[in-house]
Design an enzyme around this catalytic site. Sequence first.
Site, short mmCIF file in Angstrom:
data_model
loop_
_atom_site.label_atom_id
_atom_site.label_comp_id
_atom_site.label_asym_id
_atom_site.label_seq_id
_atom_site.Cartn_x
_atom_site.Cartn_y
_atom_site.Cartn_z
N THR A 23 -20.26 3.39 28.35
CA THR A 23 -19.08 3.41 27.48
C THR A 23 -19.52 3.86 26.10
O THR A 23 -20.41 3.26 25.51
CB THR A 23 -18.45 2.01 27.40
N LYS A 135 -26.51 -0.91 33.54
CA LYS A 135 -25.09 -1.24 33.44
C LYS A 135 -24.43 -0.82 34.76
O LYS A 135 -23.81 0.24 34.87
CB LYS A 135 -24.45 -0.53 32.25
N GLU A 168 -28.13 -12.26 25.90
CA GLU A 168 -27.20 -11.37 25.22
C GLU A 168 -25.93 -12.15 24.91
O GLU A 168 -25.88 -13.37 25.08
CB GLU A 168 -26.87 -10.16 26.13
#
Length: 258
Positions: A23, A135, A168
């Site tokens: 993204t 990802k 994270e």
Amino acid sequence: MQIVSSVSAADRGLAYGDGFFTTAKIEFDAVIDWPLHKARLDECAARLFFPTLDFSLIEPEVQRLIAGTPLGVLKIMVTRGSGGRGYSLPAHANPHLLMQLLPFPEHYLSLRDSGLKLGISSVKLAPQPLLAGLKTLNRLEQVFVKQELDLLPFDDVVVCDNNGMVVETSIGNLIWIKGSRVFTSALDLCGIKGVYLQSLKSKMDISEARITHEVLLNADAVFVCNSLMGVVPVYVIQHKVWDKNIVTRFALEHGLYD
């Protein structure tokens, strides 16, 4: 590889999450950090045993899609396509690539000034070195994190692994400053290796560490980063409060703010 606008019910990306994505931020008809997004897609393809991606086909379609966009979000998803018996890989995979041009999240524009108030998620990330850093289309752990966050009085949450080590947040990588050193979480067991984090590593020395969230509270400053919002200061984790201006000064000194 085939660029498509939809996938069938037999697509392995839908059936098994067999694929990956990136993204990116769009500014004035340009993909910010495009070389790093390409590198992410290439790494995912190689580590997941996909055919090599043909960017001579992808890049003209990207430019056509984003033309005339002053601010937006580009999402590129790659699935392995259909085929194979059950989980077995197809003998000759024909990956499907989908692109979306999405509105930019407006609340991201004010986060630099407002900062983030973080809690600690009760959801733990399972270690899987084969997928660490990537990802992939398997994001159910993050769905659980967001479901929990929706019920909490925080902007985001710190997510740890099964051993209690900080990994994270639900939206980006964590960076913390201690003295003259800058740290981020080791991502060799789980978590996502963010494109913006890779960009930061090209500009400064960032050490990787495994720490608990209790140790994180002893940092001099903390911020969260991703490729859409850039650097965002953290001003609260649980009951610990930081001065957001520390991160602002750090970002200005390193040319991280426009």
